[in-house]
Design a protein around this motif. Structure first.
Motif, PDB file in Angstrom:
ATOM      1  N   THR A  90       3.733 -58.943 -12.545  1.00 21.96           N
ATOM      2  CA  THR A  90       5.341 -59.115 -12.445  1.00 21.96           C
ATOM      3  C   THR A  90       5.683 -60.756 -12.735  1.00 21.96           C
ATOM      4  N   ILE A  91       4.583 -61.443 -12.328  1.00 23.15           N
ATOM      5  CA  ILE A  91       4.860 -63.084 -12.805  1.00 23.15           C
ATOM      6  C   ILE A  91       4.934 -63.172 -14.152  1.00 23.15           C
ATOM      7  N   LEU A  92       4.044 -62.488 -14.777  1.00 25.05           N
ATOM      8  CA  LEU A  92       3.917 -62.380 -16.527  1.00 25.05           C
ATOM      9  C   LEU A  92       5.299 -62.131 -16.937  1.00 25.05           C
ATOM     10  N   MET A  93       5.699 -60.975 -16.432  1.00 24.73           N
ATOM     11  CA  MET A  93       7.041 -60.327 -16.852  1.00 24.73           C
ATOM     12  C   MET A  93       8.137 -61.087 -16.689  1.00 24.73           C
ATOM     13  N   ILE A  94       8.107 -61.908 -15.556  1.00 27.99           N
ATOM     14  CA  ILE A  94       9.203 -63.119 -15.220  1.00 27.99           C
ATOM     15  C   ILE A  94       9.041 -64.131 -16.371  1.00 27.99           C
ATOM     16  N   PHE A  95       8.107 -64.700 -16.483  1.00 29.72           N
ATOM     17  CA  PHE A  95       7.915 -65.798 -17.680  1.00 29.72           C
ATOM     18  C   PHE A  95       8.023 -65.398 -18.951  1.00 29.72           C
ATOM     19  N   ASN A  96       7.651 -64.284 -19.309  1.00 31.68           N
ATOM     20  CA  ASN A  96       7.850 -63.948 -20.840  1.00 31.68           C
ATOM     21  C   ASN A  96       9.307 -63.293 -20.884  1.00 31.68           C
ATOM     22  N   PRO A 102      17.838 -66.054 -15.126  1.00 31.54           N
ATOM     23  CA  PRO A 102      17.224 -66.373 -13.713  1.00 31.54           C
ATOM     24  C   PRO A 102      15.964 -65.500 -13.387  1.00 31.54           C
ATOM     25  N   ILE A 103      15.332 -65.889 -12.384  1.00 32.29           N
ATOM     26  CA  ILE A 103      13.959 -65.403 -12.032  1.00 32.29           C
ATOM     27  C   ILE A 103      14.458 -64.197 -10.764  1.00 32.29           C
ATOM     28  N   VAL A 104      13.841 -63.013 -11.197  1.00 35.22           N
ATOM     29  CA  VAL A 104      13.977 -61.874 -10.268  1.00 35.22           C
ATOM     30  C   VAL A 104      12.530 -61.581  -9.530  1.00 35.22           C
ATOM     31  N   HIS A 105      12.373 -61.596  -8.610  1.00 30.77           N
ATOM     32  CA  HIS A 105      11.009 -61.232  -7.867  1.00 30.77           C
ATOM     33  C   HIS A 105      10.917 -59.714  -7.293  1.00 30.77           C
ATOM     34  N   ASP A 106      11.951 -59.080  -7.106  1.00 26.71           N
ATOM     35  CA  ASP A 106      12.058 -57.894  -6.444  1.00 26.71           C
ATOM     36  C   ASP A 106      13.089 -56.914  -7.511  1.00 26.71           C
ATOM     37  N   GLY A 107      13.027 -56.983  -8.488  1.00 23.87           N
ATOM     38  CA  GLY A 107      14.027 -56.235  -9.301  1.00 23.87           C
ATOM     39  C   GLY A 107      13.551 -54.923  -9.352  1.00 23.87           C
ATOM     40  N   ASP A 108      14.654 -54.094  -9.952  1.00 28.54           N
ATOM     41  CA  ASP A 108      14.309 -52.657 -10.242  1.00 28.54           C
ATOM     42  C   ASP A 108      13.366 -52.071 -11.451  1.00 28.54           C
ATOM     43  N   PRO A 158      15.806 -54.538 -17.121  1.00 34.63           N
ATOM     44  CA  PRO A 158      15.913 -54.766 -18.661  1.00 34.63           C
ATOM     45  C   PRO A 158      17.458 -54.991 -18.960  1.00 34.63           C
ATOM     46  N   ASP A 159      18.382 -54.670 -17.820  1.00 32.74           N
ATOM     47  CA  ASP A 159      19.742 -54.988 -18.102  1.00 32.74           C
ATOM     48  C   ASP A 159      20.036 -56.361 -17.726  1.00 32.74           C
ATOM     49  N   MET A 160      19.436 -57.025 -16.687  1.00 32.61           N
ATOM     50  CA  MET A 160      19.829 -58.362 -16.664  1.00 32.61           C
ATOM     51  C   MET A 160      19.196 -59.270 -17.388  1.00 32.61           C
ATOM     52  N   TYR A 161      18.004 -59.203 -18.065  1.00 35.34           N
ATOM     53  CA  TYR A 161      17.298 -59.897 -19.082  1.00 35.34           C
ATOM     54  C   TYR A 161      18.289 -59.568 -20.472  1.00 35.34           C
ATOM     55  N   GLU A 162      18.750 -58.414 -20.677  1.00 32.64           N
ATOM     56  CA  GLU A 162      19.113 -58.010 -21.626  1.00 32.64           C
ATOM     57  C   GLU A 162      20.830 -58.722 -21.939  1.00 32.64           C
ATOM     58  N   ARG A 163      21.355 -59.116 -20.819  1.00 26.19           N
ATOM     59  CA  ARG A 163      22.597 -59.825 -20.500  1.00 26.19           C
ATOM     60  C   ARG A 163      22.442 -61.229 -20.871  1.00 26.19           C
ATOM     61  N   TYR A 164      21.333 -61.749 -20.602  1.00 25.58           N
ATOM     62  CA  TYR A 164      21.079 -63.131 -20.697  1.00 25.58           C
ATOM     63  C   TYR A 164      20.534 -63.548 -21.957  1.00 25.58           C
ATOM     64  N   SER A 165      19.673 -62.460 -22.546  1.00 24.52           N
ATOM     65  CA  SER A 165      19.098 -62.681 -23.998  1.00 24.52           C
ATOM     66  C   SER A 165      19.342 -61.246 -24.659  1.00 24.52           C
ATOM     67  N   PRO A 166      20.583 -61.009 -25.356  1.00 26.04           N
ATOM     68  CA  PRO A 166      20.738 -59.798 -25.780  1.00 26.04           C
ATOM     69  C   PRO A 166      20.232 -59.649 -27.196  1.00 26.04           C
TER      70      PRO A 166
END
Length: 212
Positions: free
Chosen positions: A19-25, A156-162, A182-190
């Motif tokens: 999860t940490i790796l995914m948040i940073f990447n 943003p950093i999400v710790h307990d996302g879907d 993926p939805d949240m990350y796609e909004r910030y980095s489409p």
């Protein structure tokens, strides 16, 4: 009988590391977090090809499947879902709260198999073939992670996302792909093709099964 399975990178007790790796990447790996079950074995042995959508989060991590299977050019649909998911406590008598809670815990403890939770799902016969093609039209198995993709550093950093996975079961074995928020990350980095293919496949399956 031995099958060729994709190796899981999320071993028990180490999920937080991935999860940490995914948040940073900000990019989502092919890692698969759910252990394959007896239900996977059944589908592998009895169908030519199966697609499973599995959604969960840190608070609800159990088998939760929408399933499309094909054999001899016939397509069939199944669900394996928690019948007590997201209960609205206010909508039921208090005398039933404990009963429903115990039944939900029973579901969570039960390994996924061809048991009472594995149910057929009816879809119009004349639409089945086109539905199968549509599920596979988003190219999730061909789309690879683009490690050169530029992520928004202000996301943003999400710790307990879907989270969700999509499994492809064929006679050759099982493949899995995985997405985290993926939805949240796609909004910030489409524009990330890997995320987009996962989102489109997920949205179509959820719409198809009218799953909420």
């Amino acid at each position: 009988m031995h099958h060729s399975y994709t190796i899981s990178l999320q071993m028990k007790g180490k999920k937080w590391m991935l999860t940490i790796l995914m948040i940073f990447n900000g990019i989502f790996s092919n890692a698969q977090s759910t252990n394959y079950t007896k239900l996977h074995d059944f589908l592998l042995n009895n169908f030519d090809s199966t697609i499973i959508f599995d959604s969960y989060n840190n608070w609800q991590h159990y088998s939760n499947y929408l399933i499309a299977s094909k054999v001899n050019n016939e397509v069939y649909f199944f669900t394996y879902v928690n019948p007590y998911r997201n209960p609205n406590v206010a909508s039921r008598p208090k005398v039933l709260n404990n009963l429903f809670y115990q039944e939900e815990m029973k579901f969570r403890r039960t390994p996924a198999d061809t048991n009472q939770y594995f149910l057929p799902f009816y879809i119009n016969q004349f639409k089945k073939d086109s539905i199968w093609k549509q599920i596979n039209s988003f190219n999730i198995w061909e789309t690879k992670i683009d490690h050169s993709f530029k992520e928004n550093p202000n996301k943003p950093i999400v710790h307990d996302g879907d989270e969700f996975e999509i499994h492809l079961i064929t006679k050759q074995g099982i493949k899995s792909k995985y997405w985290y928020e993926p939805d949240m990350y796609e909004r910030y980095s489409p524009g990330n093709n890997y995320r987009i293919s996962g989102i489109k496949t997920r949205d179509y399956l959820v719409f198809l099964f009218k799953y909420k």
